[in-house]
Design an enzyme around this catalytic site. Sequence first.
Site, PDB file in Angstrom:
ATOM      1  N   SER A 198       0.822  -1.206   0.000  1.00  6.60           N
ATOM      2  CA  SER A 198       0.000   0.000   0.000  1.00  6.60           C
ATOM      3  C   SER A 198       0.861   1.263   0.000  1.00  6.60           C
ATOM      4  O   SER A 198       1.535   1.558  -0.973  1.00  6.60           O
ATOM      5  CB  SER A 198      -0.984  -0.030   1.162  1.00  6.60           C
ATOM      6  OG  SER A 198      -2.118   0.758   0.872  1.00  6.60           O
ATOM      7  N   LYS A 224     -21.126  18.557   7.747  1.00  6.81           N
ATOM      8  CA  LYS A 224     -20.108  18.859   8.750  1.00  6.81           C
ATOM      9  C   LYS A 224     -19.949  17.727   9.761  1.00  6.81           C
ATOM     10  O   LYS A 224     -18.847  17.450  10.243  1.00  6.81           O
ATOM     11  CB  LYS A 224     -20.459  20.169   9.469  1.00  6.81           C
ATOM     12  CG  LYS A 224     -19.391  20.629  10.456  1.00  6.81           C
ATOM     13  CD  LYS A 224     -18.062  20.879   9.745  1.00  6.81           C
ATOM     14  CE  LYS A 224     -17.007  21.365  10.711  1.00  6.81           C
ATOM     15  NZ  LYS A 224     -15.689  21.522  10.060  1.00  6.81           N
TER      16      LYS A 224
END
Length: 300
Positions: free
Chosen positions: A122, A174
């Site tokens: 990765s 949010k």
Amino acid sequence: MQASKLKFSQKHPFLFGIMLIIAAVALFAGATAALRVSNGSHMPYFTQEKFGVINVTGFIGDSRKVSDWAYKLRKDDSIKGVIVRINSPGGGVAASQEMYYAIKRLAEVKPVVVSMGTVAASGGYYIAAAGHKIVANPATLTGSIGVKMELPNFQGLMKKIGVSYLSLTSGKLKAAGSPFQSMTKEERDYFQAIIMDMYNQFIDVIVEGRHMKREKILPYADGRAMTGQQALDAGLVDMLGDRETAYMELAKLCKLDAPLPLEEGPKKETSFLKEVLSSVLELSPVNTVREQNSIQLLYN
């Protein structure tokens, strides 16, 4: 009468020896200064040519030490080429990218060969794409190309213990990803778009670094880990071998008959316990660090 005729060196041998040492040091310093004046900032007669080694080890969370060391090697004229030794399961997206760019800038001025250890998966593979050549052991775990976001949710637990939750925000996204409420389809699409943008950045790096077409990479970019042998077959590494193989390959790129002495870094100061825990992390490309009540974006 005879004692007064003794030479200073005979009367004070210890003091005379110290004076000789001081004189020798002063002579050497003067010669060094003269060479600097005549040859600029370089000292070819006193500087030994070396290979640099950048060690990328463990979970990638902070890029500063590796990036600073890469900069020092880039600016050091005595460093003729660099080995990047990776033994990491990956880690944070931004930290992986910063290490990648630091090594990429280094590779623009000096040969860089990547040597994969037990695991270079990765984010570890992301960094490897900056090198000119990649050497993996046949059993190295690599690949694991993808992005992962972890979002814990405690809503069910809170209902069981009778705790309610209220969130006031300035915008509808949010509080997206809050562990105290269910995720809406809009929030899921929002996070998926972020993940796919970072995923495409990962693919773009491989396309550029490995000089491969996108359609050749995508079949192996579904998060799967692979051995060094499988990565070679897929074109994700250049050759199989150990650390010495990487040194010899770097010597070829530098047009040298044999590897040079090594200058390794970055220097690390860790306790024995941290070394043991780091070794455990390196055994698996799927291990990750989880922080409670936080969003994790990982090349891991």
